[in-house]
Design a protein around this motif. Structure first.
Motif, short mmCIF file in Angstrom:
data_model
loop_
_atom_site.label_atom_id
_atom_site.label_comp_id
_atom_site.label_asym_id
_atom_site.label_seq_id
_atom_site.Cartn_x
_atom_site.Cartn_y
_atom_site.Cartn_z
N LEU A 81 0.82 -1.21 0.00
CA LEU A 81 0.00 0.00 0.00
C LEU A 81 0.85 1.26 0.00
O LEU A 81 0.48 2.26 -0.62
N GLU A 138 -2.49 2.09 -5.35
CA GLU A 138 -2.82 1.12 -4.31
C GLU A 138 -4.16 0.44 -4.55
O GLU A 138 -4.56 -0.42 -3.74
N LEU A 168 -5.84 -2.79 -2.38
CA LEU A 168 -7.00 -2.52 -1.52
C LEU A 168 -8.20 -3.36 -1.93
O LEU A 168 -8.97 -3.81 -1.08
N SER A 194 -9.96 -5.85 0.55
CA SER A 194 -11.39 -5.72 0.82
C SER A 194 -12.10 -7.05 0.61
O SER A 194 -13.00 -7.42 1.38
N LEU A 218 -2.20 -1.14 6.58
CA LEU A 218 -3.41 -0.33 6.38
C LEU A 218 -3.29 1.03 7.07
O LEU A 218 -3.62 2.07 6.48
N TYR A 270 -0.89 3.35 5.34
CA TYR A 270 -1.47 3.95 4.14
C TYR A 270 -2.46 5.06 4.50
O TYR A 270 -2.44 6.15 3.91
N ARG A 276 -12.04 2.90 0.45
CA ARG A 276 -12.05 1.45 0.61
C ARG A 276 -11.20 1.02 1.81
O ARG A 276 -11.56 0.08 2.53
N ALA A 277 -10.07 1.70 2.04
CA ALA A 277 -9.24 1.36 3.20
C ALA A 277 -9.97 1.63 4.50
O ALA A 277 -9.88 0.85 5.46
#
Length: 945
Positions: free
Chosen positions: A422, A529, A533, A537, A558, A561, A572-573
């Protein structure tokens, strides 16, 4: 043996003269060709076999002007009939050209007899021989750079193209193609050959010629003409690839096979759509796969690289997989990676090809069955292949809905590698064009009624799971590689405000109504990224993703990032983190891995693992990160205080491994807000004592002491409203005015009252004193000065083992001084060690002379100087090393104070642990007393020990 008799042809001048004479004759002069054939033929033969092949012969031939008449001779032969339909060996135009090129007879004479005519070669045969010799000489000359430039300047390329067009004999075509191939090694000549229209004629020769040598020359010429992307595209567009592919499919002889493979390798560089189509239609895919196991290394490697180049075109990849190309490319990449001498450059085209093969479902299945997933994971683990990591991760996105492949990738350790990607650097691979897109989604779309069943099923699943409101929200060009859909029906904001960073509080995210205009209104950002991701996910949507995602490396990736992205992080993260903290199955994993403590430290307090113990510059947006961290901890609190969470935490604390029990005790103050819960687990069931005793053991986490200091401070804040307040800090007395000094009058030149006693120190210094005041100061001095000891009768009483600085506060104290500042004298300034200092000596002397109030005053002086509001955390360990219980409690109060900086608090705890060493008892009791709010020496509520 006599030397051979020299001949006229041994002279280069004679040969050039014959060549010049033949080139200058008029085609319509009516000369008899038979009379001049022998001198010209002998001259050409001598030029080819002796003069040109001699050392420096080509240079001498060019310097003597031989190229101009040679090209004139060829031009005259080509001009005899510019474009005959299919001129055979006995055609009239060729006979006329031979008559024109033979030259005049030496002298006029009668016509030859019939017998002589029958023994002389026919004009077409002589013309072919002359043309053969001249083309051979020219081809040999074109191996030298200066000759190539001269031929280009004299217009020889157009003459060669004309001969290629007019004379269809295999030998002439062979010589002409060889000359063009030699000329094409230079870019200027290559452009001129393309401009002259030689490519269609060479392609025609491929289908018309039967001679292997001629075909090899033509193939070589085409290979040399593919010197640039523009020329390769032009060759493919003019149909040069398909005849080569058809020849290769016909299983030719080894020499021609090698030439074909080398030519196709050049033509397939940066493979165009036309090149891929012609290779496929020509039936070359199967032979290329077979040639990948050829015993000759050059052929084998060229065939493999052709297959790798073809992968750039999506339209041919399914057929390539059907022919066995997936297994071939995987095997070769595996072999090169296993070879210690193979350079990363040699692996690059194979890595690119394997990644492109992951774009079609049929090839993904073959790749998975052939061990390709393990190979791709090996690339991700290899730091030498870091430039390819983004490409490999993007390739793995193709397995997004392959449950078996995802399980295998998770078992191979993909998740921590994705988390590490990431914040990694971008790869140096070039961008792929639209022609490299997955052929599962071709450009020519079918109508909705004729749409494939698998795509309809995928769209139905997306709608049923809430990823899209209806079919209109799904673009017909959608694929996981190009336009990943949002994972939930929430509106997304590419530049998140504090509100947009907020994850959902509830376990399930409510779906947006089907006709909400927010759905699909904004496209989610898809940066470097994005592929990582998307895969993370997908893993987070598993029923229990804790084993893969709720681990130290995954959470660190995570969080790094989210907090370190140069711009707003991808929503999304944030959804991944929210999904994990809302999943009850992840609660124990967050506790075991210190994940909750990491969330608080990184997001709320702003201390990342690489910020400890030295701070680093971080991007701003701290308020947004803090709000996100508090919301994630709130999600964990909801899980912890649910019936399932209470049972899980209780089981973990009472029946878990020693490491799990410590982690549970440390995490409870962060995720438990119900007093009944944390009191029962931490106080009644010994969780607090367990955490304190673990401080001096080997740290189970790099940030363990930071987490522990923060946890103890949070617990102290929870306990403060319900327990006795802690002792006021000694620094509160800083503002009190100093008391008057009662010992100072004895030190003047006229002391009042006069001293009746002097104490003699080891240094010889005599300090005045009053016997009566000294005797009442402590039982020690009372026995010494008014008892039965000899010192009771002495006016000069020795005090052994005492320096002047240490004796100064003692003399002040025995004469009634309290708070006059004398106790500050022996205390060194901050930054200097206390062990071995005069302050330690004074404390030891106060205890020896039974002066407890002086001990307390000295301890307060040490705390005032070293543990003040501006004190450094390094001083805490120094003070604790003095081994004084009150000072130990003071150190604990300074460390766990509610207003203390988290970084200073943790550094102070590190110093305390180092100072305590293996003797953990005093430190444990001091910290326990401060957390519980118990005064030193008092009895109060205590945890179950």
């Amino acid at each position: 043996m006599a030397a051979a008799k020299p001949t006229l042809t041994d002279s280069l001048s004679f040969c050039l003269a014959q060549l010049t004479a033949a080139a200058g004759e008029d085609l319509g002069g009516g000369k008899d060709p038979a009379t001049n054939e022998t001198p010209l033929g002998r001259a050409l033969l001598a030029l080819r076999t002796r003069h040109i092949k001699a050392a420096g012969g080509i240079e001498r031939f060019r310097a003597r002007g031989g190229l101009r008449p040679l090209l004139s001779l060829l031009r005259r032969a080509a001009a005899a009939d510019p474009a005959p339909p299919q001129a055979g060996p006995g055609s009239a135009p060729l006979s006329a050209a031979l008559a024109a090129s033979a030259g005049p007879a030496p002298s006029p004479g009668p016509a030859p007899s019939a017998a002589l005519s029958s023994s002389t070669p026919s004009p077409p045969v002589r013309l072919r021989k002359t043309l053969d010799l001249a083309l051979s000489i020219l081809a040999n000359c074109c191996t030298e750079g200066a000759c190539r430039a001269e031929v280009r300047r004299l217009g020889g390329i157009l003459s060669l193209v004309t001969i290629l067009q007019c004379v269809k004999a295999d030998s002439i075509q062979n010589r002409t193609a060889r000359a063009l191939g030699n000329l094409a090694v230079e870019p200027e000549s290559c452009r001129a050959i393309h401009s002259a229209g030689a490519v269609p004629l060479l392609v025609e020769s491929l289908t018309a010629c039967q001679d292997s040598q001629c075909l090899q020359s033509v193939v070589r010429a085409l290979r040399n003409l593919a010197d640039s992307p523009q020329h390769r595209l032009a060759l493919a567009q003019q149909g040069a690839v398909r005849p080569l592919a058809e020849l290769l499919a016909a299983a030719p002889d080894p020499a021609l096979t090698s030439a074909l493979v080398r030519a196709l390798l050049e033509l397939s560089r940066g493979c165009s759509r036309a090149c891929a189509e012609q290779l496929s239609l020509g039936g070359a895919l199967g032979p290329l796969v077979s040639l990948a196991s050829h015993p000759k290394r050059v052929v084998r490697e060229a065939a493999i690289l052709i297959l790798a180049n073809l992968c750039a075109q999506g339209l041919v990849r399914p057929a390539l997989g059907n022919a066995g190309g997936v297994e071939v490319l995987l095997g070769e990449l595996r072999r090169r990676r296993g070879s210690s001498g193979a350079s990363p450059v040699s692996q690059q085209p194979l890595v690119r090809a394997v990644c492109l093969l992951c774009r079609e479902a049929i090839n993904r299945a073959r790749l998975r069955d052939a061990g390709g997933l393990e190979l791709l994971m090996g690339l991700l683990r290899d730091p030498r292949a870091s430039a390819w990591h983004p490409r490999v991760v993007a390739a793995l996105v193709g397995f997004l809905y392959d449950t078996g492949a995802l399980g295998r990738l998770q078992a191979l350790g993909l998740v921590p590698l994705l988390a590490g990607q990431l914040c990694g650097e971008a790869g140096d691979d070039e961008e792929e064009g639209t022609e490299a897109a997955s052929w599962d989604f071709p450009e020519e779309r079918t109508p909705e009624r004729a749409e494939a069943g698998s795509l309809r099923s995928l769209r139905s699943w997306l709608i049923s799971e809430g990823y899209a409101a209806d079919s209109e929200d799904i673009s017909p060009d959608w694929s996981p590689e190009h336009c990943p859909l949002p994972e939930c029906a929430e509106p997304t904001n590419p530049s998140p405000s504090p509100a947009s960073l907020r994850p959902p509080r509830t376990l399930r995210t409510p779906r947006t109504p089907a006709h909400s205009p927010a759905v699909g209104a904004t496209e989610e950002p898809w940066g470097r990224e994005g592929p990582a991701l998307l895969l993370l996910s997908r893993f987070s949507q598993a029923p229990d993703p804790s084993g893969a995602l709720v681990t130290g490396p995954a959470l660190c990736g995570l969080l790094a990032y989210v907090t370190g992205a140069p711009g707003p992080p991808s929503p999304r993260a944030l959804r991944i983190l929210a999904r994990l903290t809302c999943n009850p199955a992840c609660l124990e994993a967050f506790v075991r891995s210190y994940g909750a403590a990491l969330l608080r430290a990184w997001l709320v307090l702003g201390v990342a693992p690489d910020d400890w113990p030295s701070a680093r510059a971080r991007p701003t947006r701290r308020s947004q990160h803090r709000e996100l961290g508090e919301m994630l901890l709130q999600n964990l609190t909801v899980q912890a205080e649910s019936p399932f969470g209470v049972g899980a935490l209780t089981h973990l604390l009472l029946s878990g491994s020693p490491e799990d029990r410590v982690a549970c005790a440390l995490t409870l103050p962060f995720i438990c807000r119900k007093p009944s819960l944390w009191r029962r687990l931490l106080l009644d069931q010994g969780g607090l004592r367990l955490l304190l005793t673990a401080l001096t053991r080997p740290a189970p986490h790099p940030l363990f002491l930071f987490f522990a200091a923060d946890s103890l401070s949070c617990l102290r804040c929870l306990l403060v409203p319900t327990v006795n307040p802690a002792l006021p800090s000694a620094t509160a007395k800083d503002s009190d005015p100093p008391s008057p000094c009662l010992y100072k009058p004895l030190l003047g030149p006229a002391p009042v009252p006069a001293p009746d006693l002097h104490f003699l120190l080891d240094s010889g210094l005599q300090l005045p004193a009053q016997r009566a005041a000294s005797a009442t100061a402590s039982p020690f001095f009372r026995a010494l000065l008014s008892g039965s000891f000899a010192e009771a009768q002495m006016d000069l009483v020795p005090l052994r083992g005492l320096s002047p600085s240490a004796a100064w506060p003692i003399l002040h104290h025995v004469h009634g001084c309290r708070g006059c500042g004398a106790a500050l004298g022996p205390v060194p300034p901050p930054g200097q060690p206390l062990l071995g200092s005069e302050a330690e000596e004074a404390l030891e002397a106060a205890g020896r002379f039974l002066l407890p109030s002086l001990e307390e005053e000295l301890e307060e002086a040490v705390g005032r100087i070293h543990l003040g509001p501006q004190g450094a955390p390094e001083s805490v360990g120094e003070v604790f090393r003095l081994g004084r219980p009150r000072l130990a409690a003071h150190c604990a109060r300074w460390t766990l104070g509610p207003g203390q900086c988290p970084r200073k608090r943790a550094l102070a705890l590190v110093g305390l642990v180092e100072a305590a060493g293996e003797e953990a008892g005093p430190l444990t009791e001091a910290l326990l007393a401060v957390v519980m709010g118990i005064e030193p020496g008092a009895r109060g509520p205590s945890p179950d020990c």
